[in-house]
Write an enzyme that holds these catalytic residues in place. Structure first.
Site, mmCIF file in Angstrom:
data_model
loop_
_atom_site.group_PDB
_atom_site.id
_atom_site.type_symbol
_atom_site.label_atom_id
_atom_site.label_comp_id
_atom_site.label_asym_id
_atom_site.label_seq_id
_atom_site.Cartn_x
_atom_site.Cartn_y
_atom_site.Cartn_z
ATOM 1 C CG ASP A 51 -3.606 2.816 5.375
ATOM 2 O OD1 ASP A 51 -4.727 2.613 4.873
ATOM 3 O OD2 ASP A 51 -3.053 2.027 6.160
ATOM 4 C CG ASP A 82 1.539 3.177 4.673
ATOM 5 O OD1 ASP A 82 0.415 2.719 4.895
ATOM 6 O OD2 ASP A 82 2.530 2.465 4.381
ATOM 7 C CG ASP A 111 -0.155 0.179 2.533
ATOM 8 O OD1 ASP A 111 1.085 0.254 2.501
ATOM 9 O OD2 ASP A 111 -0.793 0.244 3.585
HETATM 10 P P1 UTP Z 1 2.297 -1.121 6.609
HETATM 11 O O1 UTP Z 1 1.419 -2.252 7.062
HETATM 12 O O2 UTP Z 1 1.800 -0.296 5.487
HETATM 13 O O3 UTP Z 1 3.708 -1.769 6.301
HETATM 14 O O4 UTP Z 1 2.536 -0.220 7.873
HETATM 15 P P2 UTP Z 1 4.902 -1.242 5.390
HETATM 16 O O5 UTP Z 1 6.117 -1.338 6.223
HETATM 17 O O6 UTP Z 1 4.594 0.051 4.756
HETATM 18 O O7 UTP Z 1 5.045 -2.374 4.300
HETATM 19 P P3 UTP Z 1 4.119 -2.631 3.007
HETATM 20 O O8 UTP Z 1 3.048 -1.609 2.967
HETATM 21 O O9 UTP Z 1 3.583 -4.020 3.210
HETATM 22 O O10 UTP Z 1 5.031 -2.555 1.865
HETATM 23 C C1 UTP Z 1 3.423 0.887 7.871
HETATM 24 C C2 UTP Z 1 3.696 1.324 9.259
HETATM 25 O O11 UTP Z 1 2.542 1.892 9.832
HETATM 26 C C3 UTP Z 1 2.324 1.382 11.114
HETATM 27 C C4 UTP Z 1 3.014 0.042 11.168
HETATM 28 O O12 UTP Z 1 3.516 -0.211 12.442
HETATM 29 C C5 UTP Z 1 4.101 0.169 10.164
HETATM 30 O O13 UTP Z 1 5.262 0.528 10.847
HETATM 31 N N1 UTP Z 1 0.889 1.167 11.355
HETATM 32 C C6 UTP Z 1 0.150 0.489 10.457
HETATM 33 C C7 UTP Z 1 0.330 1.629 12.501
HETATM 34 O O14 UTP Z 1 1.017 2.255 13.326
HETATM 35 N N2 UTP Z 1 -0.989 1.406 12.752
HETATM 36 C C8 UTP Z 1 -1.759 0.708 11.885
HETATM 37 O O15 UTP Z 1 -2.954 0.515 12.157
HETATM 38 C C9 UTP Z 1 -1.172 0.261 10.694
HETATM 39 MN MN MN Z 2 2.729 0.423 3.762
#
Ligand code: UTP
Ligand code: MN
Length: 496
Positions: A420, A325, A323
């Protein structure tokens, strides 16, 4: 288990309780090569400025300051005092850190030039690989030398998660993470001799892979019906382990089974099933850039002056992600309130959203308090969305030649991408940045370090010091690492 380290409650002689302003920084000044009188002078100076300076070395010391000593000399001195390797729990610093802190009137952020370098100990013919035990104390690059082992351990971690066994899952993830931080490929079990976090089970798996090229347990897990079904079902946006497990027990194996049997799905799951194929495809950095431009345009249209930061894996340097973020704030506290509905309205009007669900900001420092803050669920205003991303013309042209199986959504000229969006007040921005950069294990380890080693509670909103009963404010990630007594680790090395 690492013993809980509690900061001493009673202060040493001459240390007035009310003058100690930075109890999370506990300093020991090494007399060696400095002399007693200069040490006494520096101790008085430090205390007069509110620093906690201990006369005697103990396990509560966080910062060792010395003058004209090499890192190896200080290490050897500490080894003699404690009889153990203290390198993982203490900062070994040059006097410059101390004098700069005196000038600043507060502990300055530890920079590379302050750190006394310690040579890894040679051991016979080969150098043993040494690592600190918390992932947040180590540098973990994106590309490493041991994916043949880490991928196997992560399958077992994933499977443990599918079976609702969090402890086991984290143990495998920690083991994998240690191997990711190693400077070279593991060739024999001997290489692992001095490493932390490798339990018996992980070691058995590693040994089998080193000897036979693969692990029977890993391969049978990978092939198992349960693992494959859980992977497919939890891969649907909006579906967690509990729901997937219930479906699996009912005999369902894939998104197609859900449609075929007419399962009741909530709005998120419906979108998850509808856009399943697109959402399975990794998002590229190029796509993330296009989405960044869109988000920037949306945010600036509804709130000029707002700031947008790309978070998650892309901030850590990943080339693809599941995704994209974003963290959004405004330099003027309060201006960010109610921002998300305006952003989503703008995006909807442009026809850019296939799905969105916004949750309101529910964080209140006064009522949430420190206990809740340690949970990893944050409570920012947040939008889970699926963007409709137009494909660049060039890729649409080459479409005619792509294989038939891709034709479905490829032919349409757009694809679905998970995005997100998170809005943070600027007073919490540093904590939100740290919390949303990841990796997930790195975040978990930061919170564990804060709680177990520092008696603090860290969340994406705040850092609370239970010893002093106060919130520690920060404007930058560097300050948070410094409060936690950790060396700053840049995002690209948080790929734990
Ligand atoms: P992601 O699940 O998007 O992972 O969460 P990522 O590292 O970007 O890897 P991809 O997307 O699979 O490539 C990103 C960060 O956001 C935090 C997580 O701890 C992670 O460090 N996060 C995610 C939160 O703090 N709360 C949430 O509800 C979701
Ligand atoms: Mn992510």
């Amino acid at each position: 288990m690492i013993p809980l380290k509690r900061r001493k409650v009673s202060l040493p002689v001459n240390q007035q309780n009310d003058t100690c302003k930075f109890p999370h920084v506990s300093i020991f000044i090494l007399e060696r090569k400095m002399g007693a009188s200069r040490r006494a002078f520096l101790t008085r100076l430090g205390r007069s400025k509110g620093f906690l300076i201990e006369e005697i070395y103990s396990s509560s010391i966080t910062h060792v300051v010395s003058e004209n000593n090499s890192g190896d000399e200080v290490q050897a001195w500490l080894g003699n005092q404690t009889g153990q390797d203290t390198s993982s729990s203490v900062h070994l610093l040059d006097i410059r850190w101390f004098t700069e802190s005196m000038d600043a009137g507060q502990p300055v952020i530890i920079q590379d030039r302050h750190i006394l370098k310690v040579k890894p100990k040679p051991d016979g013919d080969h150098t043993a690989m040494l690592l600190k035990s918390y992932a947040c104390q180590r540098r973990t690059p994106l590309k490493h030398h041991n994916s043949f082992l880490t991928e196997a351990l992560e399958i077992l971690a994933q499977n443990a998660e599918y079976n609702d066994n969090e402890g086991r899952s984290v143990a495998f993830r920690r083991a994998a993470s240690v191997l990711k931080a190693l400077p070279r490929r593991v060739r024999s079990m001997e290489d692992l001799r001095c490493l932390p976090c490798l339990g018996d089970h992980s070691q058995r798996v590693i040994k089998e892979i080193l000897e036979d090229g693969s692990s029977r347990e890993v391969e049978s897990t990978r092939q198992s019906e349960q693992y494959q079904a859980m992977k497919a079902l939890t891969g649907i946006f909006g579906v967690g382990v509990r729901t997937a497990d219930r479906w699996f027990r009912e005999g369902l194996r894939s998104p197609d089974d859900l449609i075929r049997t007419g399962q009741q799905l909530n709005r998120a799951q419906q979108a998850g099933v509808q856009y399943y194929d697109d959402l399975q495809k990794p998002v590229t950095m190029a796509e993330a850039d296009v989405i960044s431009d869109i988000v920037e345009k949306a945010v600036h249209s509804v709130l000029p002056g707002a700031e947008i930061q790309l978070m998650g894996g892309f901030r850590r340097g990943k080339e693809v992600g599941h995704d994209v973020d974003f963290l959004i704030t405004h330099p003027e506290e309060g201006k960010e309130e109610g921002l998300m509905p305006k952003i989503t309205k703008w995006l909807e009007e442009q026809g850019l959203l296939l799905y969105q669900k916004t949750t309101r900001n529910s964080y209140l420092e006064k009522t949430d308090g420190p206990a809740r803050a340690s949970s990893n669920m944050d409570r920012f205003e947040r939008c889970f969305s699926i963007f409709k991303l137009q494909k660049p013309a060039v890729s649409r042209e080459s479409n005619c030649t792509v294989s038939a199986e891709d034709a479905g959504s490829e032919a349409s000229g757009w694809r679905a991408v998970r995005v997100d969006l998170v809005v943070s007040p600027c007073s919490q921005f540093a904590f939100a940045t740290l919390g949303w950069t990841g990796s997930k294990l790195f975040e978990r380890e930061l919170r564990r370090w804060a709680g177990q080693e520092k008696h603090m509670s860290l969340s994406s909103h705040a850092l609370y010091d239970s010893t002093q009963n106060l919130y520690l404010r920060a404007k930058t990630e560097e300050e948070i690492f410094s409060y936690l007594g950790l060396e700053f680790i840049p995002p690209s090395e948080r790929n734990a």
